[in-house]
Scaffold this active site. Sequence first.
Site, PDB file in Angstrom:
ATOM      1  N   LYS A  52      28.631  19.364  61.365  1.00 36.07           N
ATOM      2  CA  LYS A  52      27.751  19.433  62.610  1.00 36.07           C
ATOM      3  C   LYS A  52      27.117  21.042  62.300  1.00 36.07           C
ATOM      4  CE  LYS A  52      28.392  21.261  67.376  1.00 36.07           C
ATOM      5  NZ  LYS A  52      29.141  21.177  68.504  1.00 36.07           N
ATOM      6  N   ASP A  57      23.888  27.291  70.228  1.00 36.63           N
ATOM      7  CA  ASP A  57      24.205  26.146  71.461  1.00 36.63           C
ATOM      8  C   ASP A  57      24.435  26.785  72.866  1.00 36.63           C
ATOM      9  OD1 ASP A  57      24.698  23.887  72.906  1.00 36.63           O
ATOM     10  OD2 ASP A  57      26.909  24.043  72.416  1.00 36.63           O
ATOM     11  N   LYS A  64      25.586  26.535  79.547  1.00 35.13           N
ATOM     12  CA  LYS A  64      27.029  27.030  79.477  1.00 35.13           C
ATOM     13  C   LYS A  64      27.023  28.292  80.290  1.00 35.13           C
ATOM     14  CE  LYS A  64      28.082  25.899  74.570  1.00 35.13           C
ATOM     15  NZ  LYS A  64      29.116  25.197  74.933  1.00 35.13           N
ATOM     16  N   ASP A  75      28.571  27.707  66.242  1.00 36.49           N
ATOM     17  CA  ASP A  75      28.485  26.344  66.420  1.00 36.49           C
ATOM     18  C   ASP A  75      28.225  25.561  65.399  1.00 36.49           C
ATOM     19  OD1 ASP A  75      29.579  24.434  68.210  1.00 36.49           O
ATOM     20  OD2 ASP A  75      27.547  24.120  69.177  1.00 36.49           O
ATOM     21  N   ASP A 134      25.579  19.239  76.888  1.00 31.62           N
ATOM     22  CA  ASP A 134      26.379  20.156  76.114  1.00 31.62           C
ATOM     23  C   ASP A 134      27.420  19.640  75.468  1.00 31.62           C
ATOM     24  OD1 ASP A 134      27.244  22.956  75.299  1.00 31.62           O
ATOM     25  OD2 ASP A 134      28.728  23.017  77.056  1.00 31.62           O
ATOM     26  N   GLU A 136      26.755  17.726  72.543  1.00 28.99           N
ATOM     27  CA  GLU A 136      25.491  17.620  71.710  1.00 28.99           C
ATOM     28  C   GLU A 136      25.864  17.411  70.276  1.00 28.99           C
ATOM     29  OE1 GLU A 136      26.476  21.149  70.328  1.00 28.99           O
ATOM     30  OE2 GLU A 136      26.395  20.357  72.351  1.00 28.99           O
ATOM     31  N   ARG A 138      28.321  15.420  68.852  1.00 29.24           N
ATOM     32  CA  ARG A 138      28.594  14.379  68.658  1.00 29.24           C
ATOM     33  C   ARG A 138      26.945  13.528  68.489  1.00 29.24           C
ATOM     34  NH1 ARG A 138      31.923  13.888  73.852  1.00 29.24           N
ATOM     35  NH2 ARG A 138      31.985  15.834  73.070  1.00 29.24           N
TER      36      ARG A 138
END
Length: 298
Positions: A52, A57, A64, A75, A134, A136, A138
């Site tokens: 990933k 993010d 967030k 991230d 959030d 995201e 996956r």
Amino acid sequence: GVNVRILHESQLEAMGFDMLLSVGQGSEKDSYVVVMEWMNGNDEQPLALVGKGVTFDTGGISIKPSAGMGDMKYDMGGSGAVVGAMHAIASQNVEQNVVGIVGLVENMPDGKAIKPGDVVTSLSGQTVENLNTDAEGRLVLGDILRYVQDEYNPDRIIDLATLTGAIVVSLAGESAGLFTNSSDWGNIIKEAGTRSGESFWRMPMGQNWNKMIDSEIADMKNISSGRGGGSTTAAEFLYRFVDKERAWAHLDIAGVCWNAKGNDTVPGGAVGFGVRTLLDVALKVHDETPTIDEDMKY
């Protein structure tokens, strides 16, 4: 010696990476997929390493809180581990076939950003109801997991991601969460981690958790209805994009890829968690394909 192929946003659109692209559509920066091939073995199926790479993010429309958001530059820790491992594998001239793939996106709020409640079609053809933008990572992993299986037919897969805050609640910064459909494969990874000084704790999976992401209007939703089991339901989401005869492991490294204080071997900041374990696994890939656990064939 690594063959690197970069899929640009226009190519991804044409190929059907709509789920991955939905994450980055609110950003002014394009999304990319990078494929790295190290084919230094015989005719055996390759080991696939999947990362990933959310380069920053914000959470998107499901933004967030401001506290700690500056840390979200890490991230992309899963993709960093895959790139680092591919570099190490090539540097060691490992006599195996290994393919690394990373999805690189920036998750930003914008008038073009995906909204909570939108439904998107994945590369696999499965539809996903996005209830939280959030969640995201996956979505990024689902498409590249499908692609690497279709394109390279690996018999073993490891994906790495700073996927959930829930794994930090469970394991703090002491271990990464390990989710797998194969006890054999999980043990190989845990043993490699022990030799490498990287700790993994196996977490539960099963049909009861998988059903928690069923959607009434799509094939699945990207979060479960309640707050419980967040790391496991995220892993179950990824498992829906994995062929059930393949040995697969998901490593949730959200709590371990960044160390503010540093330790004996790394300074404060990004610690490259996972690189040493992945190299060790690649060096010791066994001839026999790991057995899939019977209770994971659903």
